[in-house]
Design an enzyme around this catalytic site. Structure first.
Site, PDB file in Angstrom:
ATOM      1  N   HIS A 248       0.815  -1.208   0.000  1.00 54.34           N
ATOM      2  CA  HIS A 248       0.000   0.000   0.000  1.00 54.34           C
ATOM      3  C   HIS A 248       0.852   1.263   0.000  1.00 54.34           C
ATOM      4  O   HIS A 248       1.778   1.387   0.778  1.00 54.34           O
ATOM      5  CB  HIS A 248      -0.936   0.003   1.204  1.00 54.34           C
ATOM      6  CG  HIS A 248      -2.116   0.866   0.983  1.00 54.34           C
ATOM      7  ND1 HIS A 248      -2.064   2.230   1.132  1.00 54.34           N
ATOM      8  CD2 HIS A 248      -3.370   0.570   0.564  1.00 54.34           C
ATOM      9  CE1 HIS A 248      -3.255   2.729   0.832  1.00 54.34           C
ATOM     10  NE2 HIS A 248      -4.056   1.741   0.490  1.00 54.34           N
ATOM     11  N   PRO A 249       0.534   2.202  -0.889  1.00 50.86           N
ATOM     12  CA  PRO A 249       1.390   3.385  -1.051  1.00 50.86           C
ATOM     13  C   PRO A 249       1.218   4.476   0.006  1.00 50.86           C
ATOM     14  O   PRO A 249       1.923   5.475  -0.040  1.00 50.86           O
ATOM     15  CB  PRO A 249       0.968   3.936  -2.420  1.00 50.86           C
ATOM     16  CG  PRO A 249      -0.415   3.457  -2.623  1.00 50.86           C
ATOM     17  CD  PRO A 249      -0.560   2.167  -1.902  1.00 50.86           C
ATOM     18  N   CYS A 250       0.308   4.283   0.964  1.00 51.55           N
ATOM     19  CA  CYS A 250       0.051   5.433   1.841  1.00 51.55           C
ATOM     20  C   CYS A 250       1.249   5.822   2.697  1.00 51.55           C
ATOM     21  O   CYS A 250       1.335   6.940   3.166  1.00 51.55           O
ATOM     22  CB  CYS A 250      -1.185   5.225   2.700  1.00 51.55           C
ATOM     23  SG  CYS A 250      -1.101   3.780   3.729  1.00 51.55           S
ATOM     24  N   HIS A 251       2.184   4.884   2.922  1.00 50.11           N
ATOM     25  CA  HIS A 251       3.337   5.248   3.758  1.00 50.11           C
ATOM     26  C   HIS A 251       4.569   5.628   2.945  1.00 50.11           C
ATOM     27  O   HIS A 251       5.586   6.003   3.508  1.00 50.11           O
ATOM     28  CB  HIS A 251       3.717   4.076   4.666  1.00 50.11           C
ATOM     29  CG  HIS A 251       2.594   3.652   5.557  1.00 50.11           C
ATOM     30  ND1 HIS A 251       2.014   4.507   6.457  1.00 50.11           N
ATOM     31  CD2 HIS A 251       1.928   2.478   5.663  1.00 50.11           C
ATOM     32  CE1 HIS A 251       1.048   3.870   7.097  1.00 50.11           C
ATOM     33  NE2 HIS A 251       0.962   2.649   6.640  1.00 50.11           N
TER      34      HIS A 251
END
Lengths: 212, 612
Positions: A163-166
């Site tokens: 997941h790219p959120c971090h």
């Protein structure tokens, strides 16, 4: 390319991806830059095979009618063939990685898939089992948000995703501050997150980074 | 042979690689683009042409004469060798066969590969066992070999079989068609690109290669073979792990008939049988939908609310009562649910809910029908956990309310006005509480068993509200978004309630004095109010709570015991006699006790009707 921003715009992504692919090719590392019509953006693709710890067949549930029969004729034919070396059956996992640009997060996203040798996709739990234990502890509480399963933005098939959120936060900490030092966003990023999912960038990629 | 055998036969191209790390077993890769011809293969992979035979039935797949299939493939290879085609197109030596049967309902795929290898008339014996190439050639020679290969491959892409000619110190590579032109004093090694990674053994492509050599270039002397392996690690490329062997090869030049052939692949159990793979988890749309919902729930739990009881959410059985007027609405609704989530178990039932004040016809048939409908409703309520009352009229909610209250089921009521809505959860009685409406209770926090139902606030019984109505009154017109808001809130209220440790007995949170902003949350999902009343004109919501009424026409002790003791007969009286419920519950008495002289005035625009 001097880039100390934690995010990339489309053009920057294209440039770093190209640089990455060209370097790969020169060093006989099989990352490929693939053009895609759907988002109008290229993506990087890589394949590798890893050993599986499981040696059992992936198909445990078979109804009685489906039990595969042994072919006695074939068995007889092969009985006296001394030229065939019969080895231990062991499964290998085929991994396929795609680095695809995300316009909403403005960072590259790692999509990947893992298949048993019969073509069956690994389940999310099996993927988790393969995350090295030292990483597992760190992200245990965030488990399902880190590796998740989504539709691939180009192919529409189920793919696992980091997941790219971090990513932006990670890159803020990891990219060099000075604009004088050379860096390739993808090398820095992938070498940090790749090991979670069995992807180890060869050290030689460090030639794309470093003090200029 | 019956005519369900199979068809069609496809030519497909697969590929193998010679760059695997140690220990990885060799494999032939069949990918989705295998039908497109050899052009798509990456430069570092080698093509293998093959034939796919797909069967229409599992039996046909099992009963096909495997020996025959293999022999046909062997013959193709043998013909290519005899004719010399294999010299100019040596990739034809690496043929394969693939038998398949696909059960497309279950997404089970049965398959069996064969890699036909011609068997030499006498066994091939080892003259000199395998040695690393670096033990046979100098490192310069090895480097030279690699360079020669790279440049040869530019003109002949995917070259898998070639000659390595050692003349003095120099190493040169040639294509096979130059075999007869090699200088007599040079040493010839037969080279091939080897997918195997074992240090003592060559890979399978060697077998047909030997058959070619034995047919075209037989020799009394042992022949030398280079199993060329080329891998990159950490950006460093090396072919040092290639091996060299010497074997004694019996001649096959005089053979006319096709030699024997072996090659069926062993399955996971190491037996000669087909393999099966179950791909439903990634191909069956139902499974995909299920796993995506499951993942969504898991995400909610991991990310936000660790205490969420997912099983409870998944296993709650809901009964939706509504949609009175149109015939097929129930069945359609069930279908639509399946479209949203294929894993849902849903069914539609079409029947009428009898109502108080709506007299049942006198005929036996009519009576029987009503009795059946009541029975059906009782059974449905019994077999579900949560009842949603979504009807158009007030009186149609009466019967399900009574039945659900006596069966101790959770009920959520949703009712719409023009721009107002009510979502209400009925109080859940306990066996002790049926008679306890007299004891004092904290109005700020009414416990679940003391909460009221939809009828508790009414001082008149539900009657026939459709009589004497004008057309616009008969059909409730609402603002378009209202039903969706109310429906969504009804579901969320229910889920929050189910997550509360006391379930339906949870005390009611209210918005009195802004309590809802400060109350500590017991359910992981938040507040569990008794009622949610919304006012769309002001986008405003309040959370009132009300007590159960001891003279309620639906859930009071007297009505419930009447139903319990007299069953259908009690209900029939309620349907047929408009005043029965008021009399039985004590409302009539209540009205009579009011001294109208004590009331000063009625306001002009008030009415005694309750909300619908």
């Amino acid at each position: 390319m001097s880039n100390s921003k934690a995010i990339l715009d489309k053009l920057e992504f294209k440039l770093v991806a190209k640089e990455f692919a060209v370097f790969s090719e020169k060093r006989h590392i099989c990352w490929q830059l693939v053009q895609s019509e759907v988002p109008g953006l290229p993506f990087l693709a890589f394949k590798q095979r890893l050993h599986s710890r499981e040696e059992k067949s992936t198909n445990q549930e078979h109804s009685r009618e489906e039990e595969d029969e042994e072919d006695d004729d074939a068995e007889r034919e092969l009985e006296d063939d001394q030229a065939t070396l019969v080895t231990e059956r062991c499964d290998t996992i085929s991994m396929e990685y795609h680095v695809v640009y995300s316009e909403s997060y403005q960072v590259p996203v790692l999509y990947f898939n893992a298949f048993h040798s019969d073509g069956k996709l690994l389940s999310l739990n099996e993927i988790w089992d393969r995350v090295p234990s030292l990483h597992r502890q760190r992200i245990e509480h965030d488990k399902w948000t880190v590796i998740t399963q989504q539709e691939h933005p180009i192919f529409g098939r189920p793919f696992f995703q980091l997941h790219p959120c971090h990513t932006e936060d990670l890159m803020k900490q990891v990219l060099p501050n000075s604009s004088k030092s050379k860096s390739n966003y993808i090398v820095t990023w992938l070498s940090s997150v790749g090991p979670l999912v069995g992807l180890h960038l060869p050290l030689v990629f460090s030639e794309l980074c470093g003090d200029g | 042979m019956n005519n369900t055998v199979a068809t069609p036969i496809h030519i497909i191209i697969n590929s193998y690689s010679i760059g695997d790390p140690d220990g990885v077993p060799c494999r032939l890769c069949v990918e989705y683009n295998a039908f497109e011809g050899p052009g798509h293969i990456s430069s570092h992979l080698f093509p293998s042409p093959g034939t796919l035979i797909n069967f229409n039935t599992l039996n046909a797949f099992r009963e096909i004469d495997k020996k025959n299939v293999l022999e046909q493939s062997a013959k193709q290879i043998w013909d290519d060798i005899k004719s010399g085609k294999a010299i100019t197109e040596p990739f034809l030596l690496s043929r394969f066969m693939l038998l398949t049967f696909c059960d497309l309902k279950k997404y089970h795929y049965h398959y069996w590969f064969a890699f036909p290898a011609l068997v030499t008339p006498e066994p091939v014996t080892v003259h000199k066992p395998a040695q690393r190439i670096t033990d046979v050639f100098t490192s310069n020679q090895v480097k030279s070999l690699q360079k020669e290969y790279d440049s040869l491959v530019k003109t002949v892409p995917h070259l898998g079989f070639f000659l390595v000619v050692q003349d003095g110190n120099s190493i040169k590579l040639q294509t096979l068609d130059k075999a007869n032109k090699v200088s007599k004093k040079a040493k010839v090694f037969y080279g091939f690109c080897d997918p195997c990674t074992l240090s003592e053994h060559p890979g399978w492509p060697l077998r047909n290669y030997l058959a070619l050599i034995a047919s075209k270039w037989p020799s009394q002397e042992p022949i030398s073979i280079i199993c060329y392996r080329d891998r990159s690690r950490e950006g460093q490329r090396s072919c040092d792990h290639s091996i060299v062997l010497e074997v004694n090869l019996p001649s096959m030049t005089d053979m006319k008939d096709c030699p024997k052939c072996v090659g069926w692949e062993r399955n996971q159990k190491n037996k000669l049988g087909a393999r099966t793979v179950d791909l439903s988890s990634s191909m069956d749309p139902n499974r995909l939908a299920e796993s995506s919902v499951d993942l969504n729930l898991k995400l909610m739990r991991w990310r936000l609310i660790q205490e969420l009881d997912l099983e409870k959410v998944q296993q709650t059985k809901c009964l939706l009562l509504g949609a009175e007027r149109r015939e097929t609405k129930a069945a359609t609704a069930a279908e639509k649910l399946k479209k949203i989530f294929p894993g849902v178990t849903s069914s539609g039932h079409q029947f009428s809910i009898p109502m108080p004040g709506h007299a049942v016809g006198k005929s036996e048939a009519a009576l029987k029908q009503v009795q059946e409908d009541v029975g059906k409703l009782e059974a449905l309520i019994e077999s579900h956990d949560v009842i949603y009352l979504l009807m158009d009229t007030r009186e149609s909610r009466w019967l399900p309310t009574l039945i659900a209250a006596s069966k101790r089921k959770l009920v959520v009521n949703a009712a719409l006005g023009f721009d107002t809505y009510l979502v209400l959860r009925h109080g859940l009685k306990t066996d002790e509480s049926e008679g306890s409406t007299a004891s004092p209770v904290n109005l700020a926090c009414i416990p679940g068993h003391r909460l009221g139902c939809y009828f508790c606030n009414d001082v008149v019984a539900p009657g026939n509200s459709t009589r004497d109505r004008t057309l616009d009154q008969q059909c409730t017109v609402s603002r378009p978004g209202l039903s969706m808001v109310a429906a969504a809130l009804a579901v969320e209220l229910m889920v929050s309630l189910l997550q509360h440790p006391n379930g339906g007995h949870a005390a009611a949170d209210t918005s009195a004095k802004d309590d809802h902003l400060n109350a500590s949350l017991i359910s992981p999902l938040g507040l569990v109010p008794h009622q949610i009343r919304g006012f769309l004109a002001r986008f405003h919501t309040i959370l009132p709570a009300s007590l159960a009424f001891n003279k309620c026409t639906a859930c009071s002790e007297s009505v419930m015991s009447g139903y319990r003791e007299q069953g259908f007969n009690f209900l029939l009286k309620a349907f047929n006699q408009p005043s029965f419920l008021e009399d039985h519950s004590g409302l009539t008495t209540l009205h009579q006790e009011i001294d109208y002289s004590e009331i000063i005035a009625f306001s002009d625009d008030e009415s005694v009707k309750s909300t619908e």
